[in-house]
Design a protein around this motif. Structure first.
Motif, mmCIF file in Angstrom:
data_model
loop_
_atom_site.group_PDB
_atom_site.id
_atom_site.type_symbol
_atom_site.label_atom_id
_atom_site.label_comp_id
_atom_site.label_asym_id
_atom_site.label_seq_id
_atom_site.Cartn_x
_atom_site.Cartn_y
_atom_site.Cartn_z
ATOM 1 N N VAL A 196 0.841 -1.202 0.000
ATOM 2 C CA VAL A 196 0.000 0.000 0.000
ATOM 3 C C VAL A 196 0.875 1.250 0.000
ATOM 4 O O VAL A 196 0.594 2.232 -0.714
ATOM 5 C CB VAL A 196 -0.942 -0.004 1.224
ATOM 6 N N ILE A 197 1.950 1.221 0.787
ATOM 7 C CA ILE A 197 2.859 2.363 0.862
ATOM 8 C C ILE A 197 3.525 2.613 -0.497
ATOM 9 O O ILE A 197 3.652 3.764 -0.938
ATOM 10 C CB ILE A 197 3.904 2.146 1.967
ATOM 11 N N ILE A 198 3.924 1.554 -1.164
ATOM 12 C CA ILE A 198 4.525 1.698 -2.502
ATOM 13 C C ILE A 198 3.515 2.282 -3.480
ATOM 14 O O ILE A 198 3.843 3.149 -4.309
ATOM 15 C CB ILE A 198 5.051 0.336 -3.013
ATOM 16 N N ASP A 199 2.260 1.850 -3.378
ATOM 17 C CA ASP A 199 1.218 2.390 -4.256
ATOM 18 C C ASP A 199 1.030 3.889 -4.022
ATOM 19 O O ASP A 199 0.828 4.661 -4.979
ATOM 20 C CB ASP A 199 -0.104 1.657 -4.027
ATOM 21 N N VAL A 200 1.091 4.311 -2.758
ATOM 22 C CA VAL A 200 0.980 5.739 -2.442
ATOM 23 C C VAL A 200 2.124 6.511 -3.092
ATOM 24 O O VAL A 200 1.931 7.591 -3.661
ATOM 25 C CB VAL A 200 0.976 5.967 -0.912
ATOM 26 N N CYS A 201 3.322 5.952 -3.015
ATOM 27 C CA CYS A 201 4.493 6.592 -3.627
ATOM 28 C C CYS A 201 4.303 6.774 -5.126
ATOM 29 O O CYS A 201 4.605 7.837 -5.689
ATOM 30 C CB CYS A 201 5.748 5.764 -3.356
ATOM 31 N N LYS A 202 3.809 5.746 -5.781
ATOM 32 C CA LYS A 202 3.600 5.816 -7.231
ATOM 33 C C LYS A 202 2.543 6.858 -7.581
ATOM 34 O O LYS A 202 2.696 7.638 -8.523
ATOM 35 C CB LYS A 202 3.175 4.445 -7.764
ATOM 36 N N GLU A 203 1.460 6.879 -6.801
ATOM 37 C CA GLU A 203 0.360 7.793 -7.075
ATOM 38 C C GLU A 203 0.772 9.247 -6.899
ATOM 39 O O GLU A 203 0.338 10.119 -7.667
ATOM 40 C CB GLU A 203 -0.808 7.468 -6.141
ATOM 41 N N LEU A 204 1.636 9.521 -5.912
ATOM 42 C CA LEU A 204 2.008 10.901 -5.591
ATOM 43 C C LEU A 204 3.350 11.321 -6.194
ATOM 44 O O LEU A 204 3.820 12.428 -5.928
ATOM 45 C CB LEU A 204 2.038 11.098 -4.073
ATOM 46 N N GLY A 205 3.978 10.475 -6.968
ATOM 47 C CA GLY A 205 5.243 10.822 -7.595
ATOM 48 C C GLY A 205 6.381 10.982 -6.607
ATOM 49 O O GLY A 205 7.209 11.884 -6.731
ATOM 50 N N VAL A 206 6.431 10.084 -5.645
ATOM 51 C CA VAL A 206 7.469 10.127 -4.611
ATOM 52 C C VAL A 206 8.791 9.589 -5.158
ATOM 53 O O VAL A 206 8.823 8.563 -5.841
ATOM 54 C CB VAL A 206 7.020 9.307 -3.374
ATOM 55 N N ASP A 207 9.885 10.286 -4.851
ATOM 56 C CA ASP A 207 11.208 9.851 -5.309
ATOM 57 C C ASP A 207 11.868 8.859 -4.360
ATOM 58 O O ASP A 207 12.641 8.000 -4.784
ATOM 59 C CB ASP A 207 12.148 11.057 -5.445
ATOM 60 N N ALA A 208 11.624 9.028 -3.044
ATOM 61 C CA ALA A 208 12.366 8.245 -2.055
ATOM 62 C C ALA A 208 11.517 7.980 -0.815
ATOM 63 O O ALA A 208 10.587 8.731 -0.503
ATOM 64 C CB ALA A 208 13.647 8.982 -1.656
ATOM 65 N N ILE A 209 11.874 6.910 -0.133
ATOM 66 C CA ILE A 209 11.216 6.528 1.129
ATOM 67 C C ILE A 209 12.253 6.538 2.240
ATOM 68 O O ILE A 209 13.329 5.942 2.107
ATOM 69 C CB ILE A 209 10.603 5.117 1.033
ATOM 70 N N HIS A 210 11.937 7.215 3.341
ATOM 71 C CA HIS A 210 12.759 7.096 4.550
ATOM 72 C C HIS A 210 11.953 6.261 5.543
ATOM 73 O O HIS A 210 10.851 6.640 5.933
ATOM 74 C CB HIS A 210 13.072 8.468 5.150
ATOM 75 N N PRO A 211 12.495 5.118 5.978
ATOM 76 C CA PRO A 211 11.711 4.217 6.828
ATOM 77 C C PRO A 211 11.786 4.529 8.322
ATOM 78 O O PRO A 211 11.085 3.891 9.116
ATOM 79 C CB PRO A 211 12.341 2.853 6.540
ATOM 80 N N GLY A 212 12.634 5.495 8.740
ATOM 81 C CA GLY A 212 12.792 5.757 10.168
ATOM 82 C C GLY A 212 13.395 4.559 10.864
ATOM 83 O O GLY A 212 14.348 3.945 10.374
#
Length: 499
Positions: free
Chosen positions: A67-83
């Motif tokens: 789901v998180i990856i899908d959000v990234c694709k939908e919003l044009g996210v370049d990178a994920i920081h997982p904390g």
């Protein structure tokens, strides 16, 4: 080099806010994810965009990698920081992100997998001649064979889950008679907690120091260490107070442990920020414990003594830039302490004390930093780790850092729930801590719930007697003047208890 323009933080609370603040300073737009329980959380309000990813439980929200990856694709996210926590050390999630063309701000999936197995990690670092605690070199399930190895190593021994952490799947065995039952319990716990019942055996070091080394590695093969953090004040094998530097390391020992930590990182071609953990015995012999392939909760103390922003360094490394400094450029400046302020009752075996923050006022002033994700009136959710904040102080030396922490604890006002503030005050004033002569057995050796009781104040019996007489006579109490009723020193903890 690939410039990051939009960053999703796959986490919540104080660490999500901490990452977003650095991203904003770097001109990077931020995306928050949140559960239904966190709809009004501060990190949701701070981000440029926010998306609900599910129900209140972690499994329904923050652990939903697809789901998180899908959000990234939908919003044009370049990178994920997982904390840290959640998916930060999940190799499958890191691989999922990478395959989707999204930068995972952390090490490679292969490095996460390698260091996620304590046995595989030991095998990987063995060629660098890094000191390790005597024990098995591979997982073992045969009870009789394990019992024989335990006798050869010598009791007491420690049974540990290979895929474990946080004390789960861990058992100390004092003698051969109790070995079989303890091993079965450890395997059962490991299977339940991690889905992997693999365990190994090592010599039990009864009263060690827990000292870790921060490392940074870039994509150009450069790896440095940022000195040590002392993490020996723990409850249930989890840290409560950390400091940098350690009070016991000599310059020579610091350099040697740093060299070993860099070699551990080299063993898995490490990229990003990571931490190599060691046990140090009473003779200052050190042994490799494990590597955490993420940012640590206690990273602020390293930032304070080095002047570096570790999240910024993580982002720059993820963009493909080389480190902007070499090992010889790094120096320790001053001393830093961190107290994890948990919604826990230290007088009741540190059990969680979830509720509403009726009063919440942060300490302020020079040398004080508070990383948190709450404000007055908010509830502490029952679904997640009960940490409210990280209280950090910095001074020119250890004594000044301790003095600032004691003042900050006194100034920190929290009511509505019990917290670890009172415990922190107790530890920082204890002779063993002040002298630096302590280890991971501090709580077991010194702490009792009675230690948190406020001192008996002279004149309090007189006040109580007068008030009782007034009540019996059905009179309204007037101001009671005694020698001890002046507005004198009362701890913040006591005031909170009385409110």
């Amino acid at each position: 080099m690939r410039k990051i323009k939009k960053l999703l933080v796959a986490n919540r609370g104080e660490i999500a806010l901490r990452v977003m603040r650095t991203a904003k300073e770097m001109g990077i737009r931020t995306v928050a994810i949140y559960s239904e329980a966190d709809r009004n959380a501060l990190h949701v309000r701070f981000a440029d965009e926010a998306v609900c990813v599910g129900g209140p439980k972690s499994s329904e929200s923050y652990l939903r990698g697809e789901v998180i990856i899908d959000v990234c694709k939908e919003l044009g996210v370049d990178a994920i920081h997982p904390g840290y926590g959640f998916l930060s050390e999940n190799a499958a999630f890191a691989r999922m992100a990478t395959e989707a063309g999204i930068i995972f701000i952390g090490p490679s999936p292969a490095a996460i997998e390698l260091m996620g197995s304590k046995l595989a990690a030991k095998a990987a670092v063995a060629r660098y001649n890094i000191p390790m605690v005597p024990g098995t070199e591979e997982a073992i399930t045969d009870v009789e064979a394990a019992k024989q190895i335990a006798q050869e190593v010598g009791f007491p021994i420690l049974i540990k889950a290979s895929a474990g952490g946080g004390g789960k799947g861990m058992r100390v065995v004092e003698n051969v008679e109790s070995f079989e039952q303890q091993m079965q319990t450890a395997v059962s716990e490991a299977t339940s907690a991690f889905g992997d019942g693999s365990v190994f055996i090592e010599k039990y070091i009864g009263s060690p120091r827990h000292i870790e080394i921060q490392v940074l590695g870039d994509t150009h093969g450069n790896i440095v260490h940022l000195f040590e953090r002392e993490c020996s004040i723990q409850r249930r094998h989890q840290k409560v107070i950390e400091e940098a530097p350690s009070a016991i390391l000599t310059p020579a020992l610091r350099a040697e442990m740093g060299r070993c930590a860099v070699n551990v990182a080299k063993a898995c071609a490490y990229v990003g920020a990571g931490t190599v953990e060691f046990l140090v015995d009473e003779n200052l012999n050190f042994y490799f414990l494990e590597m955490n392939t993420r940012l640590q909760v206690e990273h602020p103390v390293t930032e304070m003594i080095t002047g570096l922003d570790l999240v910024k360094e993580q982002i720059l490394i993820a963009e493909g830039l080389p480190l902007g400094f070499a090992q010889e450029d790094l120096h320790i400046n001053g001393h830093a302490l961190e107290l994890r302020v948990y919604a826990e009752d230290p007088a009741n075996n540190f059990l969680p004390d979830i509720g509403r923050l009726e009063t919440y006022k942060r300490p302020q002033g020079p040398g004080i930093r508070v990383d948190d994700g709450f404000e007055q009136g908010m509830d502490i959710p029952i679904y997640y780790d009960p940490m409210i904040a990280k209280l950090v102080t910095f001074g020119k030396d250890r004594a000044e850092a301790i003095a600032k922490m004691l003042r900050a604890i006194e100034e920190y006002q929290i009511t509505g729930i019990e917290t670890t503030l009172s415990f922190g005050s107790y530890v920082l004033q204890h002779e063993a801590f002040v002298s630096g002569n302590f280890d991971t057995k501090f709580i077991e050796r010194y702490f009792t719930p009675e230690a948190l009781q406020p001192p008996f104040e002279e004149g309090s019996q007189e006040i109580a007697a007068v008030l009782a007489a007034m009540l019996l006579n059905d009179r309204k109490p007037a101001v009671v003047e005694t020698a001890s009723s002046a507005p004198a020193a009362t701890s913040n903890w006591r005031r909170n208890r009385l409110n």
